[in-house]
Scaffold this active site. Structure first.
Site, PDB file in Angstrom:
ATOM      1  N   GLU A 102       0.943  -0.984  -0.145  1.00  0.00           N
ATOM      2  CA  GLU A 102       0.141   0.251  -0.096  1.00  0.00           C
ATOM      3  C   GLU A 102       0.892   1.273  -0.060  1.00  0.00           C
ATOM      4  O   GLU A 102       1.952   1.221   0.513  1.00  0.00           O
ATOM      5  CB  GLU A 102      -0.742  -0.005   1.318  1.00  0.00           C
ATOM      6  CG  GLU A 102      -1.736   1.171   1.252  1.00  0.00           C
ATOM      7  CD  GLU A 102      -3.134   1.313   0.299  1.00  0.00           C
ATOM      8  OE1 GLU A 102      -2.592   1.661  -0.882  1.00  0.00           O
ATOM      9  OE2 GLU A 102      -4.105   1.274   0.847  1.00  0.00           O
ATOM     10  N   ASP A 103       0.418   2.352  -0.583  1.00  0.00           N
ATOM     11  CA  ASP A 103       0.998   3.603  -0.723  1.00  0.00           C
ATOM     12  C   ASP A 103       1.074   4.263   0.690  1.00  0.00           C
ATOM     13  O   ASP A 103       2.260   4.811   1.246  1.00  0.00           O
ATOM     14  CB  ASP A 103       0.579   4.337  -1.609  1.00  0.00           C
ATOM     15  CG  ASP A 103      -0.864   4.864  -1.901  1.00  0.00           C
ATOM     16  OD1 ASP A 103      -1.548   4.252  -0.996  1.00  0.00           O
ATOM     17  OD2 ASP A 103      -1.173   5.742  -2.290  1.00  0.00           O
ATOM     18  N   ASP A 106      -3.636   5.644   6.329  1.00  0.00           N
ATOM     19  CA  ASP A 106      -4.015   6.804   7.270  1.00  0.00           C
ATOM     20  C   ASP A 106      -5.173   6.564   8.066  1.00  0.00           C
ATOM     21  O   ASP A 106      -4.756   5.967   9.436  1.00  0.00           O
ATOM     22  CB  ASP A 106      -4.420   8.011   6.560  1.00  0.00           C
ATOM     23  CG  ASP A 106      -5.249   8.029   5.329  1.00  0.00           C
ATOM     24  OD1 ASP A 106      -6.139   7.273   5.296  1.00  0.00           O
ATOM     25  OD2 ASP A 106      -5.254   8.817   4.331  1.00  0.00           O
ATOM     26  N   SER A 107      -6.379   6.445   8.180  1.00  0.00           N
ATOM     27  CA  SER A 107      -7.454   6.232   8.916  1.00  0.00           C
ATOM     28  C   SER A 107      -7.178   4.766   9.254  1.00  0.00           C
ATOM     29  O   SER A 107      -7.551   4.168  10.026  1.00  0.00           O
ATOM     30  CB  SER A 107      -8.674   6.599   8.405  1.00  0.00           C
ATOM     31  OG  SER A 107      -9.299   5.900   7.399  1.00  0.00           O
ATOM     32  N   GLY A 108      -6.940   4.087   7.976  1.00  0.00           N
ATOM     33  CA  GLY A 108      -6.713   2.300   8.076  1.00  0.00           C
ATOM     34  C   GLY A 108      -8.183   1.778   7.630  1.00  0.00           C
ATOM     35  O   GLY A 108      -8.365   0.774   7.605  1.00  0.00           O
ATOM     36  N   LYS A 134       0.299   6.921   8.747  1.00  0.00           N
ATOM     37  CA  LYS A 134      -0.299   8.301   9.519  1.00  0.00           C
ATOM     38  C   LYS A 134      -0.533   7.865  10.942  1.00  0.00           C
ATOM     39  O   LYS A 134      -1.822   7.453  11.039  1.00  0.00           O
ATOM     40  CB  LYS A 134      -1.273   9.135   9.043  1.00  0.00           C
ATOM     41  CG  LYS A 134      -0.779   9.799   7.488  1.00  0.00           C
ATOM     42  CD  LYS A 134      -2.026  10.599   7.134  1.00  0.00           C
ATOM     43  CE  LYS A 134      -1.681  11.428   5.955  1.00  0.00           C
ATOM     44  NZ  LYS A 134      -2.719  12.195   5.407  1.00  0.00           N
ATOM     45  N   ASP A 162      -2.291  10.886  -5.057  1.00  0.00           N
ATOM     46  CA  ASP A 162      -3.072  12.101  -5.552  1.00  0.00           C
ATOM     47  C   ASP A 162      -3.896  12.902  -5.076  1.00  0.00           C
ATOM     48  O   ASP A 162      -4.360  12.815  -3.811  1.00  0.00           O
ATOM     49  CB  ASP A 162      -3.751  11.306  -6.767  1.00  0.00           C
ATOM     50  CG  ASP A 162      -5.193  10.479  -6.233  1.00  0.00           C
ATOM     51  OD1 ASP A 162      -6.142  11.044  -6.482  1.00  0.00           O
ATOM     52  OD2 ASP A 162      -4.870   9.828  -5.467  1.00  0.00           O
ATOM     53  N   ARG A 168       0.226  12.279  -8.959  1.00  0.00           N
ATOM     54  CA  ARG A 168       0.862  10.970  -8.950  1.00  0.00           C
ATOM     55  C   ARG A 168       2.034  10.761  -9.524  1.00  0.00           C
ATOM     56  O   ARG A 168       3.035  10.218  -8.934  1.00  0.00           O
ATOM     57  CB  ARG A 168       0.010   9.837  -9.529  1.00  0.00           C
ATOM     58  CG  ARG A 168      -1.355   9.559  -8.628  1.00  0.00           C
ATOM     59  CD  ARG A 168      -1.991   8.302  -9.461  1.00  0.00           C
ATOM     60  NE  ARG A 168      -3.377   8.349  -9.114  1.00  0.00           N
ATOM     61  CZ  ARG A 168      -4.060   7.798  -7.958  1.00  0.00           C
ATOM     62  NH1 ARG A 168      -3.023   7.444  -6.820  1.00  0.00           N
ATOM     63  NH2 ARG A 168      -5.252   7.820  -7.757  1.00  0.00           N
TER      64      ARG A 168
END
Length: 179
Positions: A102-103, A106-108, A134, A162, A168
């Protein structure tokens, strides 16, 4: 400081390409060592992880199987809290070692949806490798097994990430100046 414009937003330099690529090399070597002779299936999350994955797989020492999945949750600069399965999981994960590439986590939320979907096929193991994490935004209790770099809650573009499908292609990562 050179700012850039992506659509209607302004971004400033955040993480240079050299730092990104060193972090990717380091995390790829750890994954390669941990999966030596195991023949894992790597699931790359599109679209954002394509640049990370391209660099990551250059450093994998053993042959590996790579497939792609595409789950979307973002619109503009925020999550919709709804997941869309645009390219779903391949069949035949039972008993396999699966590694999600995965790039950014954050929140998951999207990763939670993906790992739940994978679990229904009873893999031997399922690990997560991400270029960026994050931790302040992360809302779940599952483990992120391999992290390239930890960052704050900045909205970022570049190196596959993006803003409304633009940015990107930038070789470095930029953070938003204004929302």
């Amino acid at each position: 400081m050179n700012t850039i414009q992506v659509l209607d937003k302004t971004f400033e330099p955040f993480i240079p390409q050299e730092k990104i690529e060193k972090a990717i090399t380091d995390v790829a070597k750890r994954v390669s060592r941990d999966y030596k002779d195991k023949k894992p299936l790597f699931l790359v999350m599109l679209n954002g992880a394509f640049m990370f994955a391209a660099e990551f797989f250059k450093h994998m020492e053993d042959p590996c199987e790579i497939q792609f999945v595409k789950y979307t949750t973002y619109a503009g600069t925020s999550s919709t809290n709804k997941v869309n399965h645009l390219i779903g999981l391949p069949e035949g994960l039972k008993g396999r070692d699966v590694v999600i590439v995965e790039d950014i986590v954050d929140s998951g939320f999207s990763m939670k949806c993906l790992t739940d979907d994978i679990a229904t096929q009873e893999p031997k193991s399922c690990k997560i490798v991400t270029m960026l994490f994050k931790p302040q935004a992360f809302k779940y209790d599952y483990k992120i097994d391999y992290v390239g770099l930890e960052i704050g809650n900045e909205f970022i573009v570049g190196y596959g990430l993006d803003y409304n499908s633009f940015g990107r292609n930038l070789p470095a990562i930029y953070k938003i100046v204004e929302k």
